[in-house]
Design an enzyme around this catalytic site. Structure first.
Site, PDB file in Angstrom:
ATOM      1  CG  HIS A  47      -2.195   0.733   1.047  1.00 51.25           C
ATOM      2  ND1 HIS A  47      -2.270   1.973   0.404  1.00 51.25           N
ATOM      3  CD2 HIS A  47      -3.466   0.451   1.428  1.00 51.25           C
ATOM      4  CE1 HIS A  47      -3.521   2.392   0.407  1.00 51.25           C
ATOM      5  NE2 HIS A  47      -4.262   1.493   1.017  1.00 51.25           N
ATOM      6  CG  ASP A  52     -14.236  -6.605 -20.430  1.00 54.22           C
ATOM      7  OD1 ASP A  52     -13.715  -7.730 -20.549  1.00 54.22           O
ATOM      8  OD2 ASP A  52     -15.202  -6.229 -21.115  1.00 54.22           O
TER       9      ASP A  52
END
Length: 473
Positions: free
Chosen positions: A172, A414
């Site tokens: 992170h 996608d």
């Protein structure tokens, strides 16, 4: 629930770099917005895609372009291929990329278990996900005493004739969720367009750390923080090293809760009506995020109560930590494509007795709404207290944080195989975090991911369903 053997067979391990000569050695300093996350354990997110093809078809027809597209993506998102460098004080941590750096890409094949069970919403054994999660390479000590921590790892698992799982692991301190989702969508876009970087869709990332202004000298304060410095070595040099598969919980289940848009609107209506009858409960604002978190937190605290629970613990403080993306909220605006951390952190603290009340959803909605309002009106107002807040949360018996955001548009990732069938955040298994993202199947809906011990999950689900019935009719 039946114990099914979920395993993965290693097919190959690749090391993927940006194209040769495309990125020079680059050093990026950490901004004050990155410092808090240096003591945070790695993030891991899984994406499951429908893929009704054989393993051979994937290896021969899909993987070459997928691997090449990853290399092209890392040219623009090169910090992921580098290392987080934690030097001994008083030197400052930074991200270093060299042309020798690369990202480990593990390819495996599922040899047990059921793909459709993994992508279900109902409670599933948490341990079943861990064979499909990559290990980050171990940190190493450099000659100057600095610790080098690889930033990123990927694992792709083929479920023959069923689906694919792409799992990422990252630190992170290198980037927040919004930035990492930008990378994933970029990789998907390049692959979808045949592995040609010229046809890349979308904006390029911004790596200009000077875009983050620090008028209050928070970097200097954080770099001297004893809590952060003392946590570095114990976190990034665990002895002995423990692979992620050995960290799988054996007694926890994870579930996905789905709130449809009509249900969310009914929750807002109920909270508004409750506040109209009690002006003390009138929230500053009411959003899908606020009512969702309010309902979940209240039900979760109620689920910790058992017949043996007494009233003596009702004065305990409960912490709810939330973050807000601030790229568009600052006077000196940070580019929306900034690749790094740009999160404000805040907490709502309530006594357990408040969360056990019938109208806890309205009580919590007011408290979270106030905190969200502060995020917007005065970003980073409480930043100097971030590390002390983290310390307090670590000692608290009741602590919950939120990972992800519907604004990340997780299901827009996608690769050309259709939208993901499911996305999961692994660390909700800790029971101190929930994940939030947009509903896959309905605009305006929200998915909540969470993990609990099975007995508590059973109590939670009963309370959750009772609350939804009572609040939404």
């Amino acid at each position: 629930m039946a114990d099914v053997d979920y395993t993965a067979k290693l097919l190959n391990l690749y090391w993927i770099s940006p194209p040769a000569g495309s990125v020079p050695t680059t050093r990026l300093p950490l901004s004050f917005l990155d410092f808090l996350w240096t003591i945070c354990s790695p993030m891991r997110r899984l994406f499951f895609f429908q893929f009704p093809h054989s393993t051979n078809h994937f290896i021969d027809s899909v993987f070459p372009t997928l691997k090449h597209s990853l290399s092209l993506s890392l040219q623009q998102f090169f910090p992921l291929a580098g290392n987080l460098i934690l030097p001994p004080p008083p030197h400052k941590p930074h991200i270093l990329y060299t042309p020798h750096d690369s990202v480990p890409l593990t390819v495996t094949e599922s040899t047990g278990g059921d793909f459709n069970t993994l992508i279900a919403d109902s409670p599933r054994d948490a341990k079943h996900f861990y064979p499909f999660v990559p290990d980050l390479p171990e940190s190493r000590l450099l000659p100057d005493g600095s610790r080098a921590i690889p930033n990123f790892a990927i694992q792709i698992t083929i479920f023959p004739n069923q689906g694919l799982c792409i799992c990422i692991a990252f630190h992170h301190a290198v980037a927040d969720g919004m930035a990492v989702h930008h990378f994933l969508k970029s990789w998907a876009s390049i692959y979808r367009n045949g592995g040609d970087s010229v046809s890349f869709e979308g904006p390029l990332p911004c790596h200009d750390r000077a875009a983050v202004k620090d008028p209050n000298g928070l970097e200097s304060i954080f770099s001297r923080c004893e809590y952060s410095l003392s946590s570095w070595d114990s976190l990034w040099n665990p002895v002995p090293y423990k692979p992620i598969i050995d960290q799988a919980p054996i007694d926890k289940v994870r579930t996905t809760l789905v709130l449809t848009r009509p249900i969310i609107e009914k929750l807002k209506t109920w909270v508004s009506a409750e506040s109209n009858s009690d002006k003390e409960l009138k929230p500053l604002r009411l959003s899908s995020f606020i009512v969702t978190c309010s309902l979940v937190w209240g039900c979760l605290i109620k689920s910790t109560q058992s017949e043996a629970s007494g009233s003596e613990d009702e004065d305990e403080l409960c912490y709810f930590v939330l973050v807000a993306d601030c790229r568009n909220r600052l006077k000196d605006q940070i580019p929306p494509t900034y690749f790094g951390n740009c999160l404000d952190v805040g907490a709502v603290v309530l006594r357990k007795s408040e969360l056990l009340k019938r109208n806890s959803t309205a009580i919590v909605a007011k408290a979270i709404g106030k905190r969200v309002e502060e995020f917007e009106s005065e970003p980073f107002k409480m930043a100097e207290e971030w590390f002390s807040l983290w310390r307090a949360c670590g000692k608290a018996k009741h602590f919950l944080s939120v990972a992800g955001s519907p604004k990340s548009r997780t299901y827009d990732t996608d690769f050309g195989w259709g939208r993901p069938k499911k996305s999961e955040v692994l660390h909700v298994d800790s029971s101190i975090a929930i994940s939030l993202h947009e509903s896959r199947d309905e605009e305006g809906g929200i998915e909540i991911g969470m993990g609990l011990h099975k007995t508590q999950m059973d109590r939670f689900m009963t309370i959750w369903e009772q609350n939804l019935k009572g609040l939404c009719g």
